[in-house]
Design a protein around this motif. Structure first.
Motif, PDB file in Angstrom:
ATOM      1  N   GLU A  39       0.813  -1.219   0.000  1.00 29.87           N
ATOM      2  CA  GLU A  39       0.000   0.000   0.000  1.00 29.87           C
ATOM      3  C   GLU A  39       0.844   1.265   0.000  1.00 29.87           C
ATOM      4  N   ASN A  42       3.112   2.756  -3.879  1.00 31.03           N
ATOM      5  CA  ASN A  42       2.262   2.792  -5.070  1.00 31.03           C
ATOM      6  C   ASN A  42       2.540   3.997  -5.968  1.00 31.03           C
ATOM      7  N   ASP A  68      -3.460   2.900  -8.024  1.00 32.70           N
ATOM      8  CA  ASP A  68      -4.300   2.297  -6.995  1.00 32.70           C
ATOM      9  C   ASP A  68      -5.062   1.160  -7.654  1.00 32.70           C
ATOM     10  N   GLU A  70      -6.853  -1.277  -6.423  1.00 37.01           N
ATOM     11  CA  GLU A  70      -8.184  -1.578  -5.891  1.00 37.01           C
ATOM     12  C   GLU A  70      -9.253  -0.731  -6.582  1.00 37.01           C
ATOM     13  N   ARG A  71      -8.961   0.552  -6.778  1.00 38.32           N
ATOM     14  CA  ARG A  71      -9.930   1.460  -7.395  1.00 38.32           C
ATOM     15  C   ARG A  71      -9.704   1.643  -8.902  1.00 38.32           C
ATOM     16  N   GLN A  72      -8.620   1.047  -9.432  1.00 44.40           N
ATOM     17  CA  GLN A  72      -8.284   1.123 -10.862  1.00 44.40           C
ATOM     18  C   GLN A  72      -8.132   2.571 -11.342  1.00 44.40           C
ATOM     19  N   VAL A  73      -7.481   3.385 -10.504  1.00 46.78           N
ATOM     20  CA  VAL A  73      -7.156   4.763 -10.849  1.00 46.78           C
ATOM     21  C   VAL A  73      -5.688   5.007 -10.515  1.00 46.78           C
ATOM     22  N   SER A  92     -11.902  11.882  -6.241  1.00 47.04           N
ATOM     23  CA  SER A  92     -12.404  10.909  -5.269  1.00 47.04           C
ATOM     24  C   SER A  92     -13.355  11.527  -4.261  1.00 47.04           C
ATOM     25  N   VAL A  97      -5.527  13.404  -2.385  1.00 49.25           N
ATOM     26  CA  VAL A  97      -5.277  11.972  -2.272  1.00 49.25           C
ATOM     27  C   VAL A  97      -3.774  11.789  -2.113  1.00 49.25           C
ATOM     28  N   TYR A  99      -0.340   9.284  -2.455  1.00 48.84           N
ATOM     29  CA  TYR A  99       0.339   8.124  -3.026  1.00 48.84           C
ATOM     30  C   TYR A  99       1.728   8.110  -2.394  1.00 48.84           C
ATOM     31  N   GLU A 113      -6.715  12.216 -10.140  1.00 51.08           N
ATOM     32  CA  GLU A 113      -6.887  10.785 -10.397  1.00 51.08           C
ATOM     33  C   GLU A 113      -7.550  10.549 -11.753  1.00 51.08           C
ATOM     34  N   PRO A 115      -8.215   7.166 -14.881  1.00 47.72           N
ATOM     35  CA  PRO A 115      -8.277   5.706 -15.019  1.00 47.72           C
ATOM     36  C   PRO A 115      -6.885   5.104 -15.197  1.00 47.72           C
TER      37      PRO A 115
END
Length: 145
Positions: A39, A42, A68, A70-73, A92, A97, A99, A113, A115
């Motif tokens: 985590e 990333n 990310d 999990e969220r595909q972003v 979001s 956010v 990283y 963010e 895709p």
């Protein structure tokens, strides 16, 4: 077909020996590692060896790629004469956010963010263009950075 060479840093061992990215498949492996890895690892810092170094010996640019899974972003930033971050359609819902490169957070506007498929495309464009700012995504100048 030859490709440019990019050095990537996102794990502690990369301080001494950066990951070398040469092909689109290497880019996919890097994005997969960021999206599916720890985590707090990333976000990667990339430098193209195709660009000139500053008189200090440091690169004249920095391209950051975050994922990310999990969220595909993900997020992008590009710095040379100016600073830019990717511009997504909505964000979001929060103001920022985070990283992480080796557990060190970097905060991005939530609107940065995009895709994950665009993150991949931009990283491949950075590789193939010799380290220029990718044009396949929209950019914004962050208010604070």
């Amino acid at each position: 077909m030859t490709h440019n060479r990019v050095q990537a840093y996102y794990r502690e061992q990369h301080a001494d020996e950066p990951l070398v990215v040469r092909t689109p498949e290497d880019v996919d492996a890097l994005i997969d590692a960021l999206a599916n890895g720890p985590e707090f690892e990333n976000l990667a810092v990339l430098h193209s060896s195709e660009r000139e170094l500053l008189p200090s010996g440091f690169p004249d640019h920095e391209f950051m790629v975050g994922a990310d899974g999990e969220r595909q972003v993900g997020v992008l930033s590009f710095m040379d004469e100016k600073n830019f971050v990717s511009l997504g359609s909505s964000g979001s819902g929060g103001a920022e956010v985070s990283y992480f490169v080796v557990e060190n957070p970097t905060e991005f506007p939530a609107t940065a963010e995009i895709p994950l498929v665009l993150v991949r495309q931009a990283a491949k464009e950075f590789l193939s263009s010799g380290g220029r700012r990718p044009m396949c995504v929209q950019w914004q100048e962050p208010e604070v950075w």
